[in-house]
Design a protein around this motif. Structure first.
Motif, PDB file in Angstrom:
ATOM      1  N   THR A 272       0.882  -1.322   0.080  1.00  0.00           N
ATOM      2  CA  THR A 272       0.086  -0.092   0.180  1.00  0.00           C
ATOM      3  C   THR A 272       0.786   1.263  -0.081  1.00  0.00           C
ATOM      4  OG1 THR A 272      -1.483  -1.078   1.498  1.00  0.00           O
ATOM      5  CG2 THR A 272      -2.053   0.908   1.093  1.00  0.00           C
ATOM      6  N   GLU A 273       1.830   1.272   0.638  1.00  0.00           N
ATOM      7  CA  GLU A 273       2.856   2.386   0.996  1.00  0.00           C
ATOM      8  C   GLU A 273       3.550   2.607  -0.147  1.00  0.00           C
ATOM      9  OE1 GLU A 273       2.311   4.853   3.198  1.00  0.00           O
ATOM     10  OE2 GLU A 273       0.775   3.139   4.073  1.00  0.00           O
ATOM     11  N   SER A 274       4.009   1.492  -1.174  1.00  0.00           N
ATOM     12  CA  SER A 274       4.581   1.641  -2.154  1.00  0.00           C
ATOM     13  C   SER A 274       3.867   2.264  -3.173  1.00  0.00           C
ATOM     14  CB  SER A 274       5.137   0.484  -2.817  1.00  0.00           C
ATOM     15  OG  SER A 274       5.844  -0.446  -1.726  1.00  0.00           O
ATOM     16  N   VAL A 275       2.333   1.817  -3.554  1.00  0.00           N
ATOM     17  CA  VAL A 275       1.802   2.651  -4.363  1.00  0.00           C
ATOM     18  C   VAL A 275       1.251   3.910  -4.066  1.00  0.00           C
ATOM     19  CG1 VAL A 275      -0.624   2.452  -5.605  1.00  0.00           C
ATOM     20  CG2 VAL A 275       0.878   0.274  -5.198  1.00  0.00           C
ATOM     21  N   ARG A 276       1.153   4.060  -2.590  1.00  0.00           N
ATOM     22  CA  ARG A 276       0.920   5.760  -2.277  1.00  0.00           C
ATOM     23  C   ARG A 276       1.946   6.550  -2.738  1.00  0.00           C
ATOM     24  NH1 ARG A 276      -1.858   7.094   1.931  1.00  0.00           N
ATOM     25  NH2 ARG A 276      -1.740   4.943   3.275  1.00  0.00           N
ATOM     26  N   ASN A 277       3.474   6.064  -2.660  1.00  0.00           N
ATOM     27  CA  ASN A 277       4.544   7.042  -3.022  1.00  0.00           C
ATOM     28  C   ASN A 277       5.179   6.846  -4.417  1.00  0.00           C
ATOM     29  OD1 ASN A 277       4.925   8.441  -0.289  1.00  0.00           O
ATOM     30  ND2 ASN A 277       4.947   6.434   0.478  1.00  0.00           N
TER      31      ASN A 277
END
Lengths: 622, 197
Positions: free
Chosen positions: B80-85
């Protein structure tokens, strides 16, 4: 966390250090002897570094009960010739403001440095307070570094300047310096400077004499007029490049300016005035070096402090040079700067076309926010759940009863599913604000929640006030025996300080009793039924009633106690989400319609088990 | 590596060891002779919130942070955090991401959290290297060494740092048995990338 000891590594060594570690090194190089402060992001690692690596240096390095006390300890040491450092975040300076503002009048004999860490962004602070104004208000020479290397060097210089001018010096930083890592070349050590002597001198140290105060004020102003000259030899201000496009900057913003000028191909025609001395601004240096400037760009974070001072300087000197900064709407007043904002500003102001690359990747999925929750096993979660049931059991809706919060982890209960606190204002405000609401005429019960360290810091006078003025309220002291939010520092309840000194722990229970509250009880919130019963009873009793919800911070407890994590039996789980929806525990996630517990994060508190109707959450089989 | 700066964005959740990873990278880079800058988010976000670290190795840099579209590598500790950033990634930048699915708990309650397969599909559009990092870390003896598995993959993909320097740095920052497991996780990550590409 550095692999080499940053306080012991030899002069000349080049280390990767975080800004705060670099400040710790700089202070030790300068021969600091008394170091104290109160934890606050982004300032805490300065003291933590000296505590961790400097145990045998013979330096006094301990947390104080609050910033005011910390500063006064440092001042008391410095008036005797010792070198002292007090550290705090921006709101901490507000707490310390009373003694800080009078300090310049007494002056010091040993170097006295206050590290204040501002937080443009803001990343972890309630306001984007710009403490350059505070420097003016308190009449403190103030210097501001741009990098970890400068953070170390300026920490050293700050002590020298302080002694030379006999004034406390503020070392003012921002998050992008405190929490940046960069290479730092280490310097030589001086011997720690301890007590030299302290003579009675009422005009200097007694602020009860108004005539003395007027004289001392004149003395302070005279000292301030010498700052630029005295600091000249330390090279705090410099000019880089030449040309008629001038940029005045300082602090973290300087880094973005240098990179922007280079990437826009403006290096040959740009003159950068980098200011390390922030108060008083070096007028002579600035006026000498803006000769021939066509226009001046001011790049600084938060308020237009340099911009306004510069405008005054130009006016007084009869110069008409255009200034581009915040006032004309070129740069934002709010939020932190970054390389992109600064590059776009300089490009726009100079008419240079940006040769930006391709458009950044835009994900095709919407990603929900991730507000920080209470940790797995957090005892505060139990207390808030007990409070909620107690309200319901007494016939109140949670939306009827205001819960005044305070500064600490428990403020995270503002988020769903707990939806608990209604306010979070400043250290100690929970009790006094709850009191104000009652006085204003609110008739239902009110609740104040405050953590143990916050209670020691600023809650005690508020509790005294509530008891003395006979205002009915329930005060929950959430005692997890540590300053949890800022990274697990000691509190006055400890019977051994952070550096291992044997000491006398202060009992919150005895303290509360001595203040004379009407009822006080201690409960372990893990014992949910008991907590709910007592909170419910105290909620509706007359008087000031205190419940101390006492259980160690779950993160701390797992370091010493064996943890038996829970797991979800996927066969039994129906995917009803009751476990997550009731607790908000971040160790539980939903994977393909079923609850799943991340084993290494589970602290084994068992709260989720109570909400599973299907008995799907069980102890891990070994 | 040339004299060009190499920007790495580490994205994850507070508690996953992103900060330790960035610190090891920084120290190892300095020991190798590179200039280095990092910018961290500490404090409140440490506790299961979104956390990013900026790491800049080499070149002549001043800023500890960089902007959107400037990361050469997005190193994701969680999907999730990878896609967010992803906005930080430069055109044709490299994504290395742990196959670790930990949706925000709030979004889990309301059912708004993107599923693992949706996130993986999004990452696949950019040829992300998806690493079974948890599995490798568990085999190396500690699920918390997931960050070190990614460090191994990063170094296998980019060859920026010599093995022995990374190994020494890991040992000196993570002491004792956890350090040994971390070194193992690093080498297993490195091996995984070599075998799978």
């Amino acid at each position: 966390m550095s692999s080499l000891n940053p306080l012991k590594a030899l002069p000349g060594t080049k280390l990767a250090l975080m800004g705060n570690e670099a400040i710790a090194r700089g202070a030790v190089e300068a021969g600091v002897y008394v170091v104290t402060g109160y934890p606050g992001t982004p300032s805490s690692e300065v003291i933590m570094t000296i505590q961790r690596y400097g145990g045998d240096l013979g330096i006094y390095v301990e947390w104080a009960v609050n910033e005011r006390v910390a500063f006064e300890i440092a001042l008391g040491a410095a008036i005797s010739g010792a070198r002292a450092l007090a550290t705090m975040k921006a709101p901490g300076l507000n707490v310390a403001s009373d003694p800080v503002i009078s300090a310049a009048y007494s002056g010091v004999d040993g170097g006295l440095v206050i590290l204040v860490a501002d937080d443009p962004g803001p990343h972890t602070t309630q306001t984007e307070q710009d403490d350059r104004w505070f420097a003016k208000l308190a009449k403190l020479p103030t210097i501001s570094p741009s990098s970890p290397q400068e953070a170390k060097d300026y920490a050293r210089v700050a002590f020298e300047i302080s002694e030379e001018l006999m004034l406390p010096v503020m070392l003012l930083t921002t998050t992008r310096v405190n929490h940046a890592v960069g290479e730092v070349i280490l310097g030589e050590f001086k011997e720690p400077r301890r007590y030299k002597g302290f003579k009675r001198d009422p005009p200097r140290y007694v602020r009860a004499g108004m005539k003395w105060n007027l004289e001392r004020h004149k003395w302070v102003d005279q000292q301030l007029s010498r700052v630029e000259e005295v600091t000249g030899k330390h090279g705090l201000n410099r000019v880089e490049g030449s040309g008629d496009l001038c940029i005045v900057t300082g602090g973290a913003a300087y880094n973005y300016v240098v990179e922007a000028v280079e990437s826009l191909g403006l290096s040959g025609m740009t003159r950068i005035l980098k200011l390390g001395l922030i108060h008083p601004l070096p007028a002579r240096f600035i006026l000498e070096n803006i000769e021939g400037c066509r226009k001046i760009l001011v790049v600084e974070e938060l308020d237009p402090f340099i911009e306004e001072e510069l405008a005054k300087m130009l006016y007084r000197a009869g110069l008409h040079i255009e200034i581009l900064g915040k006032h004309a709407g070129w740069l934002p007043f709010e939020g932190e700067l970054n390389p992109v904002i600064v590059r776009e500003f300089i490009a726009r102001a100079t008419g240079v076309r940006e040769t930006g690359g391709a458009e950044p990747v835009k994900p095709g999925v919407e990603i929900p926010e991730r507000p920080p929750p209470l940790c797995p096993g957090c005892p505060h979660r139990f207390t808030f759940i007990a409070l909620r049931s107690a309200l319901l059991r007494n016939g109140f809706k949670p939306s009827d009863i205001p819960v005044f919060g305070d500064i600490g982890c428990y403020a995270l209960s503002v988020n769903p599913p707990l939806n608990s606190i209604w306010t979070e204002h400043s250290m100690g405000a929970s009790i006094s604000m709850a009191m104000g609401l009652k006085i204003a005429g609110f008739e239902k019960p009110v609740v104040a929640v405050i953590g143990d360290s916050t209670f020691f810091h600023a809650g005690i006078p508020s509790l005294i006030e509530a008891v003395h003025k006979r205002v009915d309220m329930l005060v929950l002291i959430l005692d997890n025996d540590i300053v949890a939010m800022t990274g697990h520092q000691s509190t006055p309840a400890w019977s051994r300080t952070e550096t291992g000194r044997e000491t006398r722990g202060i009992s919150i229970l005895e303290l509360v009793k001595a203040i004379g509250v009407d009822n006080v009880a201690v409960v372990d919130p893990y014992n949910l039924k008991e907590a709910e019963r007592i909170i419910g009873e105290y909620l509706v009793r007359k008087g000031v009633n205190v419940v101390i919800a006492k259980h160690p911070c779950a993160l701390e407890e797992r370091r010493t106690k064996h943890v038996e994590p829970y797991v979800v039996d996927a066969e039994k789980c129906t995917g009803c989400r009751a476990c997550i929806a009731s607790t908000g525990c971040p160790a539980i996630i939903m994977v393909e319609g079923k609850a799943y517990i991340i084993e290494e994060d589970c602290n084994g508190c068992g709260l989720c088990v109570r909400y599973c109707q299907y008995n799907a959450i069980v102890r891990r089989e070994r | 590596m040339s004299n060009k700066v190499f920007n790495i964005l580490i994205a994850g959740i507070g508690g996953q060891g992103g900060l330790t990873l960035s610190r090891i990278l920084a120290e190892a880079a300095v020991k190798t002779g590179f200039s280095v800058k990092t910018g961290e988010t500490l404090g409140m976000a440490q506790r299961y919130g979104s956390v990013v670290s900026f790491v800049r190795i080499g070149g002549n840099t001043y800023s500890p942070i960089f902007g959107s579209g400037e990361a050469d590598v997005l190193l994701g500790l969680e999907l999730t955090e990878s896609v967010r950033n992803m906005r930080y990634l430069r055109h044709r930048g490299l994504i290395i991401v742990a196959d670790e699915y930990r949706p925000p708990s709030m979004a889990s309650i309301t059912g708004r959290a993107p599923s693992r397969s949706v996130l993986l599909a999004e990452l696949a559009r950019y040829n992300a290297v998806v690493v079974p990092a948890r599995k490798i870390a568990v085999e190396a003896g500690n699920p918390r060494a997931l960050n070190m598995v990614l460090l191994g993959v990063l170094n296998a993909a980019t060859n920026i740092l010599p093995h022995h320097v990374v190994e020494d740095t890991i040992r000196s920052i993570i002491r004792g048995e956890a350090g040994e497991k971390s070194v193992r996780a690093y080498y297993e990550g490195h091996k995984w990338f070599k075998n799978h590409r």
